[in-house]
Design a protein around this motif. Structure first.
Motif, PDB file in Angstrom:
ATOM      1  N   GLN A 238      16.139  10.034  -8.557  1.00  0.00           N
ATOM      2  CA  GLN A 238      16.068  10.189  -7.098  1.00  0.00           C
ATOM      3  C   GLN A 238      15.116  11.329  -6.713  1.00  0.00           C
ATOM      4  O   GLN A 238      14.240  11.172  -5.868  1.00  0.00           O
ATOM      5  N   VAL A 239      15.306  12.469  -7.356  1.00  0.00           N
ATOM      6  CA  VAL A 239      14.498  13.635  -7.016  1.00  0.00           C
ATOM      7  C   VAL A 239      13.032  13.416  -7.403  1.00  0.00           C
ATOM      8  O   VAL A 239      12.121  13.792  -6.674  1.00  0.00           O
ATOM      9  N   LEU A 240      12.797  12.765  -8.558  1.00  0.00           N
ATOM     10  CA  LEU A 240      11.413  12.593  -9.008  1.00  0.00           C
ATOM     11  C   LEU A 240      10.698  11.447  -8.291  1.00  0.00           C
ATOM     12  O   LEU A 240       9.492  11.479  -8.099  1.00  0.00           O
ATOM     13  N   ASP A 241      11.435  10.396  -7.894  1.00  0.00           N
ATOM     14  CA  ASP A 241      10.798   9.246  -7.249  1.00  0.00           C
ATOM     15  C   ASP A 241      10.756   9.375  -5.728  1.00  0.00           C
ATOM     16  O   ASP A 241       9.914   8.767  -5.075  1.00  0.00           O
ATOM     17  N   ASP A 242      11.679  10.139  -5.173  1.00  0.00           N
ATOM     18  CA  ASP A 242      11.742  10.291  -3.715  1.00  0.00           C
ATOM     19  C   ASP A 242      11.949  11.778  -3.384  1.00  0.00           C
ATOM     20  O   ASP A 242      12.982  12.157  -2.837  1.00  0.00           O
ATOM     21  N   PRO A 243      10.975  12.611  -3.777  1.00  0.00           N
ATOM     22  CA  PRO A 243      11.146  14.056  -3.568  1.00  0.00           C
ATOM     23  C   PRO A 243      11.072  14.400  -2.080  1.00  0.00           C
ATOM     24  O   PRO A 243      10.232  13.860  -1.375  1.00  0.00           O
ATOM     25  N   HIS A 244      11.959  15.278  -1.632  1.00  0.00           N
ATOM     26  CA  HIS A 244      12.005  15.629  -0.212  1.00  0.00           C
ATOM     27  C   HIS A 244      11.391  16.989   0.093  1.00  0.00           C
ATOM     28  O   HIS A 244      10.748  17.166   1.107  1.00  0.00           O
ATOM     29  N   HIS A 245      11.629  17.959  -0.779  1.00  0.00           N
ATOM     30  CA  HIS A 245      11.155  19.311  -0.491  1.00  0.00           C
ATOM     31  C   HIS A 245       9.646  19.418  -0.770  1.00  0.00           C
ATOM     32  O   HIS A 245       9.155  18.810  -1.735  1.00  0.00           O
ATOM     33  N   PRO A 246       8.928  20.161   0.054  1.00  0.00           N
ATOM     34  CA  PRO A 246       7.489  20.292  -0.164  1.00  0.00           C
ATOM     35  C   PRO A 246       7.131  20.728  -1.585  1.00  0.00           C
ATOM     36  O   PRO A 246       6.190  20.200  -2.183  1.00  0.00           O
ATOM     37  N   TYR A 247       7.911  21.656  -2.149  1.00  0.00           N
ATOM     38  CA  TYR A 247       7.587  22.139  -3.499  1.00  0.00           C
ATOM     39  C   TYR A 247       7.796  21.042  -4.546  1.00  0.00           C
ATOM     40  O   TYR A 247       6.998  20.888  -5.469  1.00  0.00           O
ATOM     41  N   THR A 248       8.861  20.240  -4.391  1.00  0.00           N
ATOM     42  CA  THR A 248       9.100  19.136  -5.328  1.00  0.00           C
ATOM     43  C   THR A 248       7.989  18.102  -5.195  1.00  0.00           C
ATOM     44  O   THR A 248       7.498  17.562  -6.196  1.00  0.00           O
ATOM     45  N   GLN A 249       7.576  17.828  -3.972  1.00  0.00           N
ATOM     46  CA  GLN A 249       6.480  16.868  -3.771  1.00  0.00           C
ATOM     47  C   GLN A 249       5.205  17.364  -4.454  1.00  0.00           C
ATOM     48  O   GLN A 249       4.475  16.581  -5.064  1.00  0.00           O
TER      49      GLN A 249
END
Lengths: 258, 239
Positions: A238-249
């Motif tokens: 979820q976090v890697l395919d649909d990252p929400h936070h600018p830093y994760t993106q």
């Protein structure tokens, strides 16, 4: 915390001089769960690993560990001998550089057997058999059992460290960049080994890595850290395919596609 | 009939922080229900958000609003708000997903990938691979070097071996020839006969007509000339 939580932390903070290495971090881990902590150098992930494993004290906050009998222990209030005993038995620590964890003047078999002896095993034949079994599980040929680790390649050394760590059947293993600095083909073999062993033995892992593909392959859940804070967490895919936070993106978009 | 999967007013907007916080609404007000033994086909033009919707149903993309009720262990669970542990349990026992592309794990042979999804049953894995025309000599090889069609069939074997009550299919026949396509149609029909509820995307009209009971149209939310943005979502999504 829920009844079956293995490790839980609330409000962990730690400062090094002017640097806030950890800022109010919560974490939780279930038995058999692999949690990846990702982020760039200096994001605080290794500090978090050191605090969770009791190697470093937080300035604020608390971490609890639930022992096999179900009793909770404050990791940083535990008497030192008890923490050391925990690190020799129920817990394991896999470092990036195996030379920091292994005894280079002791044979490969001895390195594995030593941890069993630290737990009280005394029967030489049985210790040797168990050590040999573990060397085979990490794909080190039994004929190398009496060789010194200094004759091993980097990948073999890391596999030896994993055998030495897992031989006592720990419930919780902390890993700091376990595949860092290895050739990719060697990395693949090691990742596959870790993945299989951890799943079969139902070991919970806190894994620090800057490599998102390692996190994707091994971890159920992921925590993304930036400047000491957890900016995003959730299911790994979820976090890697649909990252929400600018830093994760930013992190996800910076990975080269092979 | 019991609803196995129900989408309720689902909403999804991608916010691209690396592009000045551009906000791209993709889905809004998506509601449908699928019963046991039924196959619902998502229809609509490319870029309308069908794959996005399927990924949301699997808990891979997060919903910004609405609910995804899944019948799991005898109760209804909302995937859209479930804890990570619950989503993993759902995927392990109730919900299967066949993506268009196989994500290969280094060193793991084709048969290992399929058997792992089927609780370790290597004989069943071999049978299913044979049924999908993957010859024995390929079973012990990691699929990284397989052709696109072979990889897709390994992926299908992995998705079908566990016989989960709800199955999501994203273009399951996209890279297959006619013979293998017919085999997959047969497998989908058998799954339906067993009571599996299916939501799928089938661009191939022959496949869709052969397996789907109903269509759910997914319509683009935006101006058509903006539509290509939905393919440039935050990154990472692309595989």
């Amino acid at each position: 915390m829920a009844d079956d939580t293995l490790l839980a932390a609330r409000g962990l903070s730690r400062r090094f001089g002017a640097v806030q290495a950890l800022d109010n971090v919560d974490a939780e881990l279930w038995p058999g769960e692999v949690l990846a902590i990702v982020g760039e150098s200096g994001s605080g992930k290794t500090t978090l690993l050191d605090v969770l494993s009791g190697r470093l004290r937080p300035d604020r906050g608390v971490a609890w560990y639930r022992d096999p009998a179900g009793a909770l222990h404050d990791v940083h209030a535990m008497p030192e001998p008890m923490l050391r005993a925990l690190h020799r038995s129920d817990w394991g620590f896999v470092r990036q550089n195996p030379r920091d964890a292994l005894r280079l003047g002791v044979t490969a078999g001895g390195n594995v057997g030593e941890r069993l002896m630290a737990q009280g095993a005394r029967h030489y034949g049985r210790i040797r058999d168990t050590a040999q079994d573990w060397l085979e599980r990490v794909e080190i040929d039994a004929s190398r059992m009496d060789d010194l680790p200094r004759t091993f390649s980097g990948g073999m050394l890391q596999r030896l460290q994993i055998a030495r760590t897992l031989v006592t059947h720990p419930r919780l293993v902390f890993m700091d960049e376990p595949t860092g600095g290895l050739d990719v083909s060697v990395q693949a073999r090691l990742l596959d080994l870790i993945r299989t062993l951890v799943a079969n033995l139902h070991i919970a892992v806190v894994l620090v890595t800057h490599d998102l593909s390692v996190a994707r392959l091994l971890a159920h859940r992921i925590m993304v850290m930036q400047r000491g804070c957890v900016v995003e967490s959730g299911l790994t895919d979820q976090v890697l395919d649909d990252p929400h936070h600018p830093y994760t993106q930013l992190l996800v978009s910076s990975v080269l596609q092979a | 009939m019991t609803a196995m999967l129900t989408a309720e007013r689902l909403r999804k907007t991608f916010v691209l922080h690396l592009q000045g916080g551009t906000s791209i609404p993709v889905l809004d007000g998506v509601s449908f229900s699928v019963a046991a033994g039924e196959c619902l086909a998502l229809s609509g033009p490319s870029g309308a958000g069908k794959s996005t919707l399927l990924r949301m149903l699997y808990g891979n993309y997060r919903a910004d609003g609405g609910h995804i009720w899944l019948r799991h262990d005898g109760a209804d669970l909302d995937i859209a708000s479930a804890e990570p542990r619950a989503v993993l349990a759902v995927r392990a026992r109730t919900l299967g997903y066949v993506s268009q592309f196989l994500r290969v794990v280094p060193r793991v042979p084709a048969i290992g990938i399929v058997a792992e999804a089927g609780g370790g049953d290597r004989a069943a894995a071999a049978d299913l691979l044979h049924r999908l025309n993957i010859p024995t000599r390929l079973h012990s090889l990691p699929p990284a070097t397989f052709s696109g069609g072979e990889q897709q069939r390994v992926n299908l074997a992995r998705g079908f071996i566990a016989a989960r009550p709800v199955l999501l299919l994203d273009e399951p026949t996209a890279s297959l020839d006619a013979e293998n396509r017919d085999i997959v149609i047969g497998m989908i029909r058998e799954a339906k006969a067993r009571g599996t509820a299916i939501v799928g995307i089938f661009h191939d009209a022959a496949v869709r007509d052969a397996v789907a009971d109903r269509l759910y149209p997914v319509t683009p939310l935006q101006d058509p000339h903006d539509r290509d943005h939905s393919d440039q979502r935050a990154a990472g999504a692309a595989r």
